[in-house]
Motif scaffolding. Structure first.
Motif, PDB file in Angstrom:
ATOM      1  N   HIS A 176       7.889   4.399   7.066  1.00 25.35           N
ATOM      2  CA  HIS A 176       7.920   5.827   6.748  1.00 25.35           C
ATOM      3  C   HIS A 176       8.583   6.550   7.915  1.00 25.35           C
ATOM      4  CE1 HIS A 176       5.547   9.677   5.422  1.00 25.35           C
ATOM      5  NE2 HIS A 176       6.849   9.854   5.478  1.00 25.35           N
ATOM      6  N   ASN A 177       9.780   7.040   7.673  1.00 25.27           N
ATOM      7  CA  ASN A 177      10.483   7.798   8.701  1.00 25.27           C
ATOM      8  C   ASN A 177      11.260   8.929   8.039  1.00 25.27           C
ATOM      9  OD1 ASN A 177      13.075   6.651   7.806  1.00 25.27           O
ATOM     10  ND2 ASN A 177      12.376   4.755   8.796  1.00 25.27           N
ATOM     11  N   LYS A 178      12.064   9.643   8.808  1.00 26.45           N
ATOM     12  CA  LYS A 178      12.768  10.801   8.260  1.00 26.45           C
ATOM     13  C   LYS A 178      13.895  10.407   7.300  1.00 26.45           C
ATOM     14  CE  LYS A 178      15.918  11.221  12.213  1.00 26.45           C
ATOM     15  NZ  LYS A 178      16.376  12.115  13.306  1.00 26.45           N
ATOM     16  N   VAL A 179      14.253   9.138   7.271  1.00 25.78           N
ATOM     17  CA  VAL A 179      15.349   8.675   6.415  1.00 25.78           C
ATOM     18  C   VAL A 179      14.833   8.109   5.088  1.00 25.78           C
ATOM     19  CG1 VAL A 179      17.326   7.143   6.233  1.00 25.78           C
ATOM     20  CG2 VAL A 179      16.770   8.193   8.429  1.00 25.78           C
ATOM     21  N   PHE A 180      13.808   7.264   5.137  1.00 25.14           N
ATOM     22  CA  PHE A 180      13.319   6.643   3.906  1.00 25.14           C
ATOM     23  C   PHE A 180      11.843   6.291   4.023  1.00 25.14           C
ATOM     24  CE2 PHE A 180      14.727   3.125   6.559  1.00 25.14           C
ATOM     25  CZ  PHE A 180      13.672   2.218   6.450  1.00 25.14           C
ATOM     26  N   ILE A 181      11.253   6.007   2.859  1.00 26.88           N
ATOM     27  CA  ILE A 181       9.882   5.484   2.772  1.00 26.88           C
ATOM     28  C   ILE A 181       9.961   4.167   2.016  1.00 26.88           C
ATOM     29  CG2 ILE A 181       7.524   5.875   1.977  1.00 26.88           C
ATOM     30  CD1 ILE A 181       8.068   8.840   2.026  1.00 26.88           C
ATOM     31  N   GLU A 182       9.250   3.171   2.508  1.00 30.18           N
ATOM     32  CA  GLU A 182       9.309   1.846   1.890  1.00 30.18           C
ATOM     33  C   GLU A 182       7.907   1.369   1.548  1.00 30.18           C
ATOM     34  OE1 GLU A 182      11.943  -1.560   3.393  1.00 30.18           O
ATOM     35  OE2 GLU A 182       9.940  -2.149   4.062  1.00 30.18           O
ATOM     36  N   TRP A 183       7.794   0.804   0.349  1.00 27.82           N
ATOM     37  CA  TRP A 183       6.521   0.237  -0.099  1.00 27.82           C
ATOM     38  C   TRP A 183       6.703  -1.213  -0.509  1.00 27.82           C
ATOM     39  CZ3 TRP A 183       8.130   5.026  -2.069  1.00 27.82           C
ATOM     40  CH2 TRP A 183       7.345   6.130  -1.726  1.00 27.82           C
ATOM     41  N   GLU A 184       5.658  -1.976  -0.351  1.00 25.16           N
ATOM     42  CA  GLU A 184       5.597  -3.315  -0.924  1.00 25.16           C
ATOM     43  C   GLU A 184       4.797  -3.221  -2.211  1.00 25.16           C
ATOM     44  OE1 GLU A 184       2.961  -7.058   0.114  1.00 25.16           O
ATOM     45  OE2 GLU A 184       4.666  -6.972   1.492  1.00 25.16           O
ATOM     46  N   LEU A 185       5.327  -3.777  -3.284  1.00 26.69           N
ATOM     47  CA  LEU A 185       4.687  -3.720  -4.580  1.00 26.69           C
ATOM     48  C   LEU A 185       4.058  -5.059  -4.941  1.00 26.69           C
ATOM     49  CD1 LEU A 185       7.545  -1.881  -6.535  1.00 26.69           C
ATOM     50  CD2 LEU A 185       5.761  -0.881  -5.088  1.00 26.69           C
ATOM     51  N   SER A 186       3.129  -5.022  -5.845  1.00 28.57           N
ATOM     52  CA  SER A 186       2.531  -6.263  -6.332  1.00 28.57           C
ATOM     53  C   SER A 186       2.318  -6.144  -7.830  1.00 28.57           C
ATOM     54  CB  SER A 186       1.198  -6.548  -5.630  1.00 28.57           C
ATOM     55  OG  SER A 186       0.265  -5.515  -5.876  1.00 28.57           O
TER      56      SER A 186
END
Length: 204
Positions: A133-143
């Motif tokens: 999570h930063n000012k450029v993007f948010i990343e999640w791991e899905l299941s």
């Protein structure tokens, strides 16, 4: 042969459209719909829903023959701060449902050959954890929806003499009850005892 299969096997298939739905209604939020494609820079509509153009990277949806469930990664641009606001308000969106819908441009609502049923099998996953999570993007791991850590069948463990739902909180400053983000929003005035008989004194 279905329209989607026929188009995918043609010599010059139409532009592929990948749509994403991030459904946080189960945790008190709303549904975010977005798409990312090289040929589209405006909102598009499919099956009556509007999808906003947002840079998205998604990978790891492929299934293999080894029996393990895929754990895809979803990376969404944070430039407009919409995803960031949802992350802050709803605890990183853990437990939210993610749908990946793939179709062809000719089946969108504004096309002559529009068809909301013309999709590849829809991928449905849950947000397992936030990995960046930063000012450029948010990343999640899905299941996978059926591969949730610590989940029991049925989906919620029943506890004797206890309810795990959030009912309401009392705001001392305003002397009122707050029903924000509740999962069991009963706002009636009546109260009942364990036998279903109306009680005269309210307990919280």
């Amino acid at each position: 042969m279905s329209d989607i299969a026929q188009e995918s096997q043609s010599f010059s298939p139409d532009d592929m459209v990948v749509l994403f739905e991030l459904d946080a209604t189960a945790i008190g939020g709303s549904i975010l719909r977005f798409t990312s494609s090289a040929w589209e820079d405006k909102e598009i509509k499919f099956d009556g829903n509007t999808y906003s153009p947002v840079p998205v990277e998604a990978e790891g949806f492929e299934w293999n023959g080894r029996g393990a469930f895929p754990t895809p990664t979803l990376r969404v641009s944070n430039v407009n701060k919409v995803a960031s606001a949802a992350v802050i308000d709803y605890e990183d969106l853990l437990g939210a449902t993610v749908k990946r819908i793939r179709t062809f441009r000719q089946f969108l609502d504004d096309q002559v050959t529009s068809d909301p049923t013309a999709t590849f099998p829809i991928d449905i996953y849950k947000v397992e954890r936030k990995t960046a999570h930063n000012k450029v993007f948010i990343e999640w791991e899905l299941s996978s929806a059926i591969d949730q850590e610590g989940r029991k069948l049925p989906g919620r463990q029943v506890l004797r003499d206890a309810c795990t739902h959030r009912y309401r909180t009392y705001n001392v400053a305003t002397a009122t009850f707050d029903y924000t983000n509740v999962t069991c929003p009963y706002v009636g005035a009546a109260t009942f005892d364990e036998n279903g008989v109306a009680a005269t004194n309210e307990t919280d």
